[in-house]
Write an enzyme that holds these catalytic residues in place. Structure first.
Site, PDB file in Angstrom:
ATOM      1  N   GLU A 249       8.084   2.635  -0.315  1.00  0.00           N
ATOM      2  CA  GLU A 249       7.965   2.180  -2.271  1.00  0.00           C
ATOM      3  C   GLU A 249       9.528   1.701  -2.283  1.00  0.00           C
ATOM      4  O   GLU A 249       9.841   2.310  -3.420  1.00  0.00           O
ATOM      5  CB  GLU A 249       6.925   3.309  -2.607  1.00  0.00           C
ATOM      6  N   GLU A 376      -2.153   2.461  -0.215  1.00  0.00           N
ATOM      7  CA  GLU A 376      -2.589   3.915  -0.380  1.00  0.00           C
ATOM      8  C   GLU A 376      -3.273   4.070  -1.641  1.00  0.00           C
ATOM      9  O   GLU A 376      -3.298   3.528  -2.635  1.00  0.00           O
ATOM     10  CB  GLU A 376      -1.288   5.222  -0.759  1.00  0.00           C
TER      11      GLU A 376
END
Length: 458
Positions: A249, A376
């Protein structure tokens, strides 16, 4: 979050017997920025609709449903010939959360940052997880998951400062866990997970940082290049059942550059992400055996829910043809799935929010021949199981219609085993201690959405 006790719940047995775990508060589960694109709803209230409104809504949903999208097939994973087919074939996945990605880094009450150069293999259980076994991974596959994402952090396992050499015992352990799934014909995703540092930490610590400082950029690129060269070398003989996710991320940790860690519209930040990903891709492609491996690349914070940020992201170039897949995360709708304790009802506004997310991804990526993986996703436990089941059915159905597999985030934390209901971090599904499922009806809802009636639960 502090390590939590594990309490057994009512659950579904999948096969075999195991070891323990729980969740450490990490940056993984804050990635749904939900900025501007998701429909907001009033906290703590359930919107009322008339019977006619509900009937009209149901009819409209049925009309908009893409009935030409086939359900996935139960069985072994098969490598796809295009990025869209590859992603679609992943079907449904599960994250080995807070395990090989766990680190020894922490900031104490006095604001002092603590970090270990080469922390050894015990970091695998540093955030409360049990040591991973082959039996655990077998149980995950037996439940119907075709894909396993294995987040890995590397900066705590470096043995020299000039070449960023990865500790051979750590690399061997990562390989061992990868093999548990790869040798059972699952698709396996590995990455660089918690190696994204704050700019202020880059003078003394290993990793990379998003910054406009050219010296730190050079250091970051060197780290990314050397780590991926070693990973690509170790796994060079593996076929495309193994996927590399080049970053996790990528974001401005602590907002030291932009003032906001989780959201930005600064185009320079996106240019740095693309440049870092290009370094990783070139390093991987330079290692024989990896010329055509599928690679996943994320935008800022891997946000899959903020269309405005995705619009600013440019995927890097690649020497291989159609081997890049967008990596996205969406704990959505954010208030229901994570942030708001009073928001426990999955309603029509939430459906509209998910419609927007998956419509954008389909229109701008899969319809244009670019595969997407929702790496996710989860809805935190708020003692609202029936609504979470409804969320799972809708979320996974909409993802299937967009040809996007969802990889469930699992940190083994539930309210019943001590998780803080207010944290938004109760993403426990599989009890690795007992080989049981905390919420079997949720898992079944996900599987039925992906596989249809061909799926039968144990």
């Amino acid at each position: 979050m502090k390590k939590l006790k594990l309490v057994l719940g009512l659950i579904l047995t999948v096969g075999l017997l195991f070891s323990t775990g729980c969740k450490h508060s990490s940056n993984d589960t804050s990635s749904d920025t939900s900025n501007g694109t998701n429909t907001e709803k009033t906290s703590g209230t359930q919107k009322e609709t008339t019977e006619n409104d509900e009937e009209e809504e149901q009819n409209e949903e049925e009309e908009n449903n893409d009935t030409n999208v086939p359900k996935a097939q139960v069985g072994d994973f098969e490598i796809g010939s295009t990025s869209v087919a590859m992603a679609q074939n992943m079907a449904i996945g599960w994250n080995l959360g807070n395990t090989l990605d766990a680190t020894t880094d922490y900031t104490d009450d006095n604001g002092t940052f603590h970090w270990t150069n080469n922390a050894g293999n015990n970091t695998e259980t540093n955030w409360g997880m049990p040591k991973t076994t082959k039996a655990m991974i077998t149980a995950i596959k037996n439940a119907g998951f075709k894909t396993i994402r294995i987040p890995v952090s590397w900066h705590n396992h470096i043995t020299d400062t000039s070449n960023y050499t990865i500790d051979s015992s750590w690399m061997a352990r990562v390989k061992e866990v990868v093999d548990y799934a790869y040798n059972q014909n699952m698709c396996v995703i590995i990455n660089i997970h918690h190696d994204n540092m704050a700019i202020s930490k880059m003078t003394d610590y290993y990793g990379f940082a998003l910054t406009d400082n050219s010296t730190i950029q050079t250091k970051s690129k060197s780290y990314i290049e050397k780590i991926w060269t070693q990973i690509a070398t170790t796994f060079a003989s593996y076929d495309n059942r193994l996927v590399f996710e080049v970053l996790n991320e990528p974001r401005d940790i602590g907002g030291e550059w932009t003032g906001n860690e989780w959201w930005t519209n600064n185009s320079a930040v996106f240019e740095v992400i693309t440049a870092y990903e290009k370094v990783a891709i070139d390093a991987i492609r330079a290692v024989s055996g990896n010329e055509d491996r599928y690679l996943m690349v994320p935008g800022y914070a891997a946000s899959g829910s903020d269309n405005s940020m995705l619009a600013l992201y440019t995927m890097p170039t690649d020497t291989a043809t159609d081997k890049l897949i967008l990596s996205a995360h969406a704990y959505s709708p954010y208030a229901f799935a994570m942030s708001d304790t009073t928001d426990t009802t999955f309603d029509s506004a939430d459906k509209t929010s998910l419609d927007s997310i998956f419509s954008y991804l389909k229109t701008n990526y899969t319809d244009n021949g670019i595969g997407v993986v929702m790496g996710e996703a989860s809805a935190s436990d708020k003692n609202n199981l029936s609504d979470r089941v409804a969320w799972a059915t809708y979320y996974f159905t909409k993802a299937l219609e967009a040809y996007i597999p969802v990889v469930l985030w699992d940190n083994m934390v539930t309210v019943a085993n001590g998780g803080n209901i207010s944290s938004g971090e109760c993403h426990g599904y599989y009890n690795r201690n007992e080989n049981t499922w905390y919420f079997p009806t949720m898992i079944e809802a996900m599987m039925l959405a992906v596989y249809g009636e061909s799926y039968t639960s144990d």
